[in-house]
Scaffold this motif. Structure first.
Motif, PDB file in Angstrom:
ATOM      1  N   ALA A   6       6.654  -4.166   9.759  1.00 52.06           N
ATOM      2  CA  ALA A   6       5.658  -4.760   9.194  1.00 52.06           C
ATOM      3  C   ALA A   6       6.152  -6.117   8.711  1.00 52.06           C
ATOM      4  O   ALA A   6       6.926  -6.161   7.905  1.00 52.06           O
ATOM      5  N   GLN A   7       5.343  -7.264   8.921  1.00 55.71           N
ATOM      6  CA  GLN A   7       5.697  -8.465   8.247  1.00 55.71           C
ATOM      7  C   GLN A   7       4.383  -9.215   8.060  1.00 55.71           C
ATOM      8  O   GLN A   7       3.497  -8.752   8.556  1.00 55.71           O
ATOM      9  N   ARG A  57       9.986  -8.108   1.421  1.00 57.02           N
ATOM     10  CA  ARG A  57       8.674  -8.408   2.008  1.00 57.02           C
ATOM     11  C   ARG A  57       7.534  -7.716   1.185  1.00 57.02           C
ATOM     12  O   ARG A  57       6.720  -7.986   1.280  1.00 57.02           O
ATOM     13  N   TRP A  58       7.989  -6.217   0.897  1.00 60.30           N
ATOM     14  CA  TRP A  58       7.180  -5.256   0.203  1.00 60.30           C
ATOM     15  C   TRP A  58       6.946  -5.700  -1.299  1.00 60.30           C
ATOM     16  O   TRP A  58       5.919  -5.549  -1.741  1.00 60.30           O
ATOM     17  N   PHE A 117       6.801   1.423   9.574  1.00 67.55           N
ATOM     18  CA  PHE A 117       6.660   0.624   8.643  1.00 67.55           C
ATOM     19  C   PHE A 117       7.488  -0.585   8.367  1.00 67.55           C
ATOM     20  O   PHE A 117       7.011  -1.645   7.906  1.00 67.55           O
ATOM     21  N   VAL A 121       1.909  -6.310   6.263  1.00 71.40           N
ATOM     22  CA  VAL A 121       2.200  -5.622   5.033  1.00 71.40           C
ATOM     23  C   VAL A 121       1.029  -5.729   4.160  1.00 71.40           C
ATOM     24  O   VAL A 121       0.663  -4.651   3.375  1.00 71.40           O
ATOM     25  N   THR A 133       1.211  -2.286  12.509  1.00 70.39           N
ATOM     26  CA  THR A 133       2.282  -3.310  12.033  1.00 70.39           C
ATOM     27  C   THR A 133       2.496  -4.227  13.471  1.00 70.39           C
ATOM     28  O   THR A 133       3.152  -5.271  13.475  1.00 70.39           O
ATOM     29  N   VAL A 165       8.771   3.483   3.736  1.00 65.57           N
ATOM     30  CA  VAL A 165       8.764   2.646   4.997  1.00 65.57           C
ATOM     31  C   VAL A 165       9.989   2.765   5.619  1.00 65.57           C
ATOM     32  O   VAL A 165      10.153   1.915   6.639  1.00 65.57           O
TER      33      VAL A 165
END
Length: 375
Positions: free
Chosen positions: A97-98, A173-174, A94, A102, A58, A15
């Motif tokens: 992304a939020q 986040r991930w 990536f 995600v 995203t 990412v």
């Protein structure tokens, strides 16, 4: 590094974020696709990286001059991902992304098989490069103004830069979606850039040396005169209200690529961080490292090297100059890049870039302009 090996049907999702060796990783995987297939590893997609598809999923905006994003691009890319064997998907967008984005990425690619990889460098190495990248995509604002904008205390952490580069929050986040046991942070070794590719080889079970960076895709930083030239072009494009598609063609794919095709002048001025910015980034990076240590994710490399150290870089020597002289050879290469883009509207830049590395600016102009149109 045998403990890094993914499960047989695992999917390595790289990412980014931006400016952490992503271009080298993507070009190396794309170039080695045939050899990787023999090892049971797939690198899906028709290009080095599925940027338009990732921007669509995203929720981002397309780069200047690119067509509008379409979620069908993401759907088509997902359909191309093999269901068996090890798979590698890499794109720095990536990192934007939020929340629901995600979740969707992980769900669409296979929640049970996704293992997230985040590559990291120290912020003092990223910040100047990230501003340059914004300029190469049309930004007109000065280095000083942008720097103050992202480092002032009242700047929201939701700004694009910090969404990407508040690295502890990015990792969290991930990890919140796939679990910390399926997130690996790789700290880029500044003294050995090839080490990053060796880590990726170990993760997918590829032989040592199968991933080789492609020289045309090293994506070097611009010198200060080069980036100021591009910024001036950006102002002209906006003032003249030219078509963004022409900006993509003449500046992004013409001028920018031609400038980066040649080695940088070792004596040219660079984009430098002032002392106050170094101090601010040191404090932020210390917080990031503390949070990463407590995150429970797997770490490859030395987290302490992510702490900004004022003593390791010449960027703290003085103030950023308010005026910059433009060497003639830089101007000539920029003009040649735009001319070549005009003469080859469909493509053709790559062979030209290879030739240009060997030629002085005067000869570049001589070759790209037909004899009857010179002067």
């Amino acid at each position: 590094m045998s403990d890094l090996l993914l499960p047989e049907d695992g999917l390595l999702l790289h990412v980014g974020p931006h400016k952490t060796g992503t271009t080298a990783v993507q070009s190396a995987f794309f170039r080695a696709r045939r050899a990787l297939r023999a090892e049971g590893v797939s690198y899906p997609g028709r290009s080095r990286t599925p940027t338009q598809a990732v921007i669509a999923v995203t929720g981002g905006s397309p780069m200047t001059g690119e067509p509008p994003v379409d979620i069908r691009d993401w759907q088509r890319f997902v359909a191309s991902v093999p269901e068996r064997g090890r798979v590698v998907v890499s794109n720095e967008f990536f990192a934007d992304a939020q929340g629901a984005a995600v979740e969707r990425v992980v769900t669409d690619l296979g929640r049970d098989r996704v293992h997230v990889v985040v590559t990291l460098r120290a912020l003092d190495r990223i910040v100047p490069s990230q501003w340059q990248q914004y300029v190469q995509n049309g930004r007109r604002g000065s280095w000083r103004r942008w720097l103050k904008g992202i480092l002032l205390d009242d700047v929201p952490t939701s700004s694009r830069f910090w969404v990407r580069h508040r690295h502890d929050v990015l990792v969290r986040r991930w990890a919140d979606v796939v679990g910390p046991d399926r997130v690996t942070v790789v700290v880029v070794d500044e003294s050995d850039r090839s080490a990053l590719l060796r880590v990726f080889e170990a993760m997918v079970g590829a032989p040592d040396g199968v991933l080789v960076p492609e020289p045309d895709r090293l994506n070097r930083s611009l010198t200060l005169p080069e980036v100021e030239l591009v910024r001036a072009l950006n102002r002209e494009f906006r003032a003249r209200d030219w078509d963004p598609r022409d900006y993509r063609r003449f500046v992004r794919m013409g001028v920018n690529q031609m400038l980066k095709s040649a080695p940088p002048d070792p004596d040219a001025s660079r984009v430098e961080l002032p002392r106050w910015a170094i101090t601010h980034l040191r404090d932020v990076s210390q917080e990031i490292v503390v949070d990463l240590r407590a995150s429970g994710v797997h770490v490859v490399g030395e987290l302490d090297s992510l702490v900004v150290d004022p003593a390791r870089s010449p960027r703290t020597r003085g103030a950023h100059p308010r005026t910059t002289s433009l060497p003639a050879d830089v101007a000539a290469r920029a003009v040649a890049g735009a001319i070549e883009a005009a003469l080859e509207p469909q493509s053709g830049l790559k062979p030209m870039l290879r030739r240009a590395r060997q030629l002085p600016p005067s000869e570049i102009i001589e070759r790209v302009l037909p004899r009857g149109r010179r002067g």
